[in-house]
Design a protein around this motif. Sequence first.
Motif, PDB file in Angstrom:
ATOM      1  N   SER A   1      21.368  17.050 -10.492  1.00  0.00           N
ATOM      2  CA  SER A   1      21.064  16.238  -9.314  1.00  0.00           C
ATOM      3  C   SER A   1      19.640  15.706  -9.367  1.00  0.00           C
ATOM      4  N   SER A   2      18.722  16.532  -9.846  1.00  0.00           N
ATOM      5  CA  SER A   2      17.329  16.109  -9.961  1.00  0.00           C
ATOM      6  C   SER A   2      17.175  14.956 -10.951  1.00  0.00           C
ATOM      7  N   GLN A   3      17.869  15.046 -12.090  1.00  0.00           N
ATOM      8  CA  GLN A   3      17.808  13.981 -13.092  1.00  0.00           C
ATOM      9  C   GLN A   3      18.442  12.695 -12.567  1.00  0.00           C
ATOM     10  N   MET A   4      19.568  12.817 -11.863  1.00  0.00           N
ATOM     11  CA  MET A   4      20.220  11.638 -11.293  1.00  0.00           C
ATOM     12  C   MET A   4      19.313  10.954 -10.286  1.00  0.00           C
ATOM     13  N   ASN A   5      18.664  11.737  -9.452  1.00  0.00           N
ATOM     14  CA  ASN A   5      17.802  11.168  -8.424  1.00  0.00           C
ATOM     15  C   ASN A   5      16.547  10.521  -9.004  1.00  0.00           C
ATOM     16  N   SER A   6      16.037  11.065 -10.083  1.00  0.00           N
ATOM     17  CA  SER A   6      14.769  10.561 -10.613  1.00  0.00           C
ATOM     18  C   SER A   6      14.945   9.369 -11.556  1.00  0.00           C
ATOM     19  N   TRP A   7      15.899   9.466 -12.510  1.00  0.00           N
ATOM     20  CA  TRP A   7      16.041   8.366 -13.474  1.00  0.00           C
ATOM     21  C   TRP A   7      17.483   8.080 -13.900  1.00  0.00           C
ATOM     22  N   GLY A   8      18.405   8.992 -13.653  1.00  0.00           N
ATOM     23  CA  GLY A   8      19.773   8.803 -14.131  1.00  0.00           C
ATOM     24  C   GLY A   8      20.456   7.584 -13.561  1.00  0.00           C
ATOM     25  N   TRP A   9      20.195   7.284 -12.282  1.00  0.00           N
ATOM     26  CA  TRP A   9      20.838   6.130 -11.657  1.00  0.00           C
ATOM     27  C   TRP A   9      20.421   4.808 -12.297  1.00  0.00           C
ATOM     28  N   ARG A  10      19.240   4.759 -12.917  1.00  0.00           N
ATOM     29  CA  ARG A  10      18.761   3.528 -13.540  1.00  0.00           C
ATOM     30  C   ARG A  10      19.614   3.138 -14.752  1.00  0.00           C
ATOM     31  N   ILE A  11      20.224   4.126 -15.397  1.00  0.00           N
ATOM     32  CA  ILE A  11      21.060   3.841 -16.569  1.00  0.00           C
ATOM     33  C   ILE A  11      22.203   2.903 -16.191  1.00  0.00           C
ATOM     34  N   GLY A  12      22.788   3.139 -15.019  1.00  0.00           N
ATOM     35  CA  GLY A  12      23.908   2.308 -14.587  1.00  0.00           C
ATOM     36  C   GLY A  12      23.554   0.835 -14.516  1.00  0.00           C
ATOM     37  N   PHE A  13      22.400   0.512 -13.990  1.00  0.00           N
ATOM     38  CA  PHE A  13      22.007  -0.889 -13.849  1.00  0.00           C
ATOM     39  C   PHE A  13      21.547  -1.488 -15.176  1.00  0.00           C
ATOM     40  N   ALA A  14      20.967  -0.679 -16.044  1.00  0.00           N
ATOM     41  CA  ALA A  14      20.597  -1.175 -17.377  1.00  0.00           C
ATOM     42  C   ALA A  14      21.842  -1.550 -18.175  1.00  0.00           C
TER      43      ALA A  14
END
Length: 439
Positions: free
Chosen positions: A198-211
């Motif tokens: 959850s910490s990784q998703m909140n900090s930078w993981g979600w950015r992968i989806g838009f890239a």
Amino acid sequence: MSTSRRRSRDSVGDVSGQNTDVIPAQRRGARQILAAGIGNTAEWYDWYIYSFLTRYFAPQIFPGDNALAQTLSSFAVFAVGFFLRPIGGLLIGALADRWGRRNTLTLTILTMGAASLIIAITPTYASVGILAPVILVFARLVSGLSIGGEFAANTTFLVESAPEGRRGFYSSFQYVSTTIGQLIASGLATVLTLTLTSSQMNSWGWRIGFAVGALIALVGLWIRRAAVETHVPPVEHKPHLFEAIVRFPKPSLLIIGVTIAGTISYYTWTTYLPNYAEQNKVDPSMALLISTISLAFFGAIQPLVGSLSDRIGRKPLLIIFAAAFAVGIVPGLALIRSGPSFGGYLLISLLGMVLLSGFTSISAALNAEIVPGRVRAAGIGFPYSLTVALFGGTAPFIGTFFAERGNPGLFGWWVALLCVVSLVVYIVMPETSRKPLAD
């Protein structure tokens, strides 16, 4: 076949720089479907990855500690982007009528890729303050403008590529490609949530989806280079910006009435449903997995239902869809609030997808059959996108708003009411499947 369409088909080789006479019809048709579909996939991947990942990036972009309020803010931005869609449908649709469909589709996919990339690199509220949500809003506005124009040009391009008697089948690939985009978004979101903390998703993981969305747009740009133009704009009199609305107000109003039920049901069942389930204590991973399975099924049945409409007409499928959703949406959402098992939730989701395909598989064909060819892109793009902005784009926001006020069940009644409105339109409108496309 109409005179303008014959002229367009005879001239497309010159417009696109290719000799279509040496390309087998089946291969040419598949290539046209792919060229239309890849851009649609890219557009809708971007749109849906936003919805699927909003619970992770909303705390990074919006201030405060209330998770539901941050989600509400995120969906409000989602809705704001939709209100650029009518402008995109009008401006870019008019451009497609004046400049051709193929060139316009290149423009829309470039714009979408840029919007997705902007979100991928958006700084957090902690680092830049209020500038963070401002950048996010800007990106969604660009995306909304692009997707409004994409639908206008894409719909006309796809249906104009179809042989007579096959428009429903070709039309179905509008939502096959849309579903592929959703499926990639849902699948990637599922993988990310299962492999990252959850910490990784909140900090930078979600950015992968838009890239990834920006990369898909680049692939789409390359594929569309091989598309064949379907519309040669008249040299002597190019349509002005508001010509479709001024000269053909009845088709514009008809498109609005046709679209109301389809757009609210579509966004409710394919976008908001996982969030609705999570708000009612359904495990987020299960909700995303069921969404992924349901979307795969939904995409697979589109050509079957589209072909069926070529045989029996558009009206029967539309009437069944609207009537079933009007009657079934309230108990369906109530069952999900009751916390069903995996199998129960999946069955509810799949049944809704079957009914929804009665609209989605033929939407593009029906719109193209309503509006004359010389103003078809703008004539479809503006009223359709306006309706989607008012009723589709606001669906997640309204649903979340009712949940925050402690009345999640009211949302189902809102959807049912809008389905009744379109049901009346479906009953009284003429059948369009047997008529040639108008000039």
